[in-house]
Design a protein around this motif. Structure first.
Motif, mmCIF file in Angstrom:
data_model
loop_
_atom_site.group_PDB
_atom_site.id
_atom_site.type_symbol
_atom_site.label_atom_id
_atom_site.label_comp_id
_atom_site.label_asym_id
_atom_site.label_seq_id
_atom_site.Cartn_x
_atom_site.Cartn_y
_atom_site.Cartn_z
ATOM 1 N N ALA A 149 41.594 39.716 36.446
ATOM 2 C CA ALA A 149 40.719 39.819 37.826
ATOM 3 C C ALA A 149 41.164 38.828 38.747
ATOM 4 C CB ALA A 149 39.249 39.580 37.396
ATOM 5 N N SER A 150 41.175 38.947 39.910
ATOM 6 C CA SER A 150 41.349 38.108 40.748
ATOM 7 C C SER A 150 40.706 36.835 41.006
ATOM 8 C CB SER A 150 41.031 38.725 42.477
ATOM 9 O OG SER A 150 39.647 38.820 42.649
ATOM 10 N N GLU A 151 40.972 35.896 41.631
ATOM 11 C CA GLU A 151 40.303 34.390 41.375
ATOM 12 C C GLU A 151 38.921 34.497 41.960
ATOM 13 O OE1 GLU A 151 42.494 30.940 42.158
ATOM 14 O OE2 GLU A 151 43.773 31.413 40.651
ATOM 15 N N ASP A 152 38.807 35.235 42.899
ATOM 16 C CA ASP A 152 37.648 35.552 43.824
ATOM 17 C C ASP A 152 36.654 36.124 42.881
ATOM 18 O OD1 ASP A 152 38.218 34.169 45.909
ATOM 19 O OD2 ASP A 152 38.686 36.103 47.083
ATOM 20 N N ASP A 153 36.956 37.322 42.149
ATOM 21 C CA ASP A 153 36.128 38.029 41.286
ATOM 22 C C ASP A 153 35.799 37.070 39.875
ATOM 23 O OD1 ASP A 153 35.965 40.239 42.679
ATOM 24 O OD2 ASP A 153 37.591 41.140 41.566
ATOM 25 N N ALA A 154 36.853 36.122 39.635
ATOM 26 C CA ALA A 154 36.533 35.355 38.415
ATOM 27 C C ALA A 154 35.423 34.265 38.737
ATOM 28 C CB ALA A 154 37.691 34.768 37.858
ATOM 29 N N ARG A 155 35.555 33.821 39.944
ATOM 30 C CA ARG A 155 34.565 32.826 40.460
ATOM 31 C C ARG A 155 33.156 33.481 40.480
ATOM 32 N NH1 ARG A 155 35.742 28.530 43.580
ATOM 33 N NH2 ARG A 155 37.576 29.463 44.323
ATOM 34 N N GLU A 156 33.080 34.854 41.363
ATOM 35 C CA GLU A 156 31.851 35.293 41.295
ATOM 36 C C GLU A 156 31.192 35.443 39.852
ATOM 37 O OE1 GLU A 156 30.459 39.362 42.714
ATOM 38 O OE2 GLU A 156 31.848 38.572 44.055
#
Length: 130
Positions: A102-109
């Motif tokens: 996943a993207s880092e933004d998706d991982a953070r979310e």
């Protein structure tokens, strides 16, 4: 206590003297130490820990520089505590992103929704269709 000056005492001699007095020491391979007070948390990430056993009593000596956080802001905080973006370690985001693709933004979310729990965030992202 051990004679003249003490500052130049050979560490091996000190260890021998301690053994003669019934004091055993052992290095502990700790990866993180957290000391919690009502106001703050002291987090030692790269510390040397020595366990000193004297007359059946264990004493732990921590040598290192702690990071100070507000109480309740760590990953062991209660489930009702919301984790803000700044409280999620970049390493955790990177681990989840690498594990799931996943993207880092998706991982953070996902980590925010999982209150910082890595396994739950990974499970959530792996369950989602890509």
């Amino acid at each position: 206590m051990f004679g003249g000056g003490g500052g130049g005492l050979d560490p091996r001699k000190m260890e021998q003297m301690m053994k003669q007095m019934g004091i055993d020491t052992e290095e502990l391979d700790a990866t993180e130490i957290v000391i919690r007070t009502p106001e703050k948390e002291l987090v030692f990430s790269d510390a040397d820990v020595t366990v000193i056993n004297a007359q059946g009593q264990q004493t732990y000596q921590i040598v290192g520089e702690p990071e100070t956080r507000e109480a309740g802001s760590g990953s062991d905080a209660g489930e009702d505590t919301a984790i803000e973006d700044a409280d999620i370690p970049a390493d955790d985001i990177e681990i989840v992103a690498m594990r799931t693709g996943a993207s880092e933004d998706d991982a953070r979310e996902a980590l925010e929704e999982a209150d910082g729990d890595l396994a739950t965030a990974v499970e959530k992202l792996e369950a989602e269709p890509k």
